[in-house]
Design a protein around this motif. Structure first.
Motif, PDB file in Angstrom:
ATOM      1  N   MET A   5       0.849  -1.167   0.000  1.00 54.91           N
ATOM      2  CA  MET A   5       0.000   0.000   0.000  1.00 54.91           C
ATOM      3  C   MET A   5       0.897   1.233   0.000  1.00 54.91           C
ATOM      4  O   MET A   5       1.922   1.265   0.659  1.00 54.91           O
ATOM      5  CB  MET A   5      -0.910  -0.136   1.232  1.00 54.91           C
ATOM      6  N   SER A   6       0.492   2.217  -0.745  1.00 57.37           N
ATOM      7  CA  SER A   6       1.299   3.433  -0.871  1.00 57.37           C
ATOM      8  C   SER A   6       1.149   4.310   0.372  1.00 57.37           C
ATOM      9  O   SER A   6       0.212   4.144   1.164  1.00 57.37           O
ATOM     10  CB  SER A   6       0.880   4.224  -2.106  1.00 57.37           C
ATOM     11  N   GLN A   7       2.052   5.252   0.510  1.00 52.44           N
ATOM     12  CA  GLN A   7       2.005   6.181   1.635  1.00 52.44           C
ATOM     13  C   GLN A   7       0.722   7.019   1.585  1.00 52.44           C
ATOM     14  O   GLN A   7       0.127   7.306   2.619  1.00 52.44           O
ATOM     15  CB  GLN A   7       3.236   7.084   1.641  1.00 52.44           C
ATOM     16  N   GLU A   8       0.298   7.387   0.392  1.00 54.76           N
ATOM     17  CA  GLU A   8      -0.943   8.162   0.250  1.00 54.76           C
ATOM     18  C   GLU A   8      -2.149   7.347   0.702  1.00 54.76           C
ATOM     19  O   GLU A   8      -3.049   7.866   1.368  1.00 54.76           O
ATOM     20  CB  GLU A   8      -1.149   8.631  -1.200  1.00 54.76           C
ATOM     21  N   GLU A   9      -2.168   6.050   0.344  1.00 52.05           N
ATOM     22  CA  GLU A   9      -3.267   5.177   0.762  1.00 52.05           C
ATOM     23  C   GLU A   9      -3.280   5.027   2.283  1.00 52.05           C
ATOM     24  O   GLU A   9      -4.344   5.097   2.906  1.00 52.05           O
ATOM     25  CB  GLU A   9      -3.147   3.801   0.106  1.00 52.05           C
ATOM     26  N   GLU A  10      -2.111   4.821   2.872  1.00 57.54           N
ATOM     27  CA  GLU A  10      -2.017   4.716   4.330  1.00 57.54           C
ATOM     28  C   GLU A  10      -2.520   5.984   4.995  1.00 57.54           C
ATOM     29  O   GLU A  10      -3.278   5.929   5.968  1.00 57.54           O
ATOM     30  CB  GLU A  10      -0.576   4.452   4.773  1.00 57.54           C
ATOM     31  N   GLN A  11      -2.108   7.123   4.484  1.00 47.22           N
ATOM     32  CA  GLN A  11      -2.512   8.410   5.048  1.00 47.22           C
ATOM     33  C   GLN A  11      -4.034   8.586   4.979  1.00 47.22           C
ATOM     34  O   GLN A  11      -4.655   9.041   5.935  1.00 47.22           O
ATOM     35  CB  GLN A  11      -1.797   9.538   4.301  1.00 47.22           C
ATOM     36  N   GLU A  12      -4.638   8.191   3.858  1.00 48.45           N
ATOM     37  CA  GLU A  12      -6.081   8.302   3.707  1.00 48.45           C
ATOM     38  C   GLU A  12      -6.805   7.366   4.686  1.00 48.45           C
ATOM     39  O   GLU A  12      -7.800   7.743   5.301  1.00 48.45           O
ATOM     40  CB  GLU A  12      -6.498   7.967   2.270  1.00 48.45           C
ATOM     41  N   ILE A  13      -6.301   6.143   4.845  1.00 47.82           N
ATOM     42  CA  ILE A  13      -6.893   5.190   5.785  1.00 47.82           C
ATOM     43  C   ILE A  13      -6.829   5.735   7.204  1.00 47.82           C
ATOM     44  O   ILE A  13      -7.820   5.709   7.942  1.00 47.82           O
ATOM     45  CB  ILE A  13      -6.191   3.818   5.684  1.00 47.82           C
ATOM     46  N   VAL A  14      -5.674   6.253   7.609  1.00 49.53           N
ATOM     47  CA  VAL A  14      -5.513   6.795   8.955  1.00 49.53           C
ATOM     48  C   VAL A  14      -6.448   7.981   9.166  1.00 49.53           C
ATOM     49  O   VAL A  14      -7.085   8.102  10.227  1.00 49.53           O
ATOM     50  CB  VAL A  14      -4.041   7.179   9.239  1.00 49.53           C
TER      51      VAL A  14
END
Length: 79
Positions: A1-10
């Motif tokens: 998972m990309s950093q952007e995806e992680e950030q959106e999930i968080v």
């Protein structure tokens, strides 16, 4: 998972956890840290923080992002 995806999930999980604590406990909370589950293909993120205005009341929430960011469990220090 990309950093952007992680950030959106968080971000979405934080919103769900804050709403949960507000609705169930009447608390505003500050999320300070997070950790994704270590299970392979895990869908949970653990959020850690405290009650706003009471840093001694540590809180945590487990949010399942595969189930529309459902708060699965919570914990807190205050009784």
């Amino acid at each position: 998972m990309s950093q952007e995806e992680e950030q959106e999930i968080v971000q979405k999980a934080t919103h769900s956890a804050r709403a949960y604590f507000q609705e169930e406990m009447g608390w505003d909370v500050v999320i300070e840290n997070h950790k994704f589950t270590s299970h392979k293909n895990g869908t949970e993120v653990f959020l850690y923080g405290h009650q706003e205005g009471d840093k001694e009341n540590k809180i945590e929430a487990m949010v399942d992002f595969s189930k529309d960011y459902e708060v699965e469990s919570v914990g807190f220090d205050k009784e």
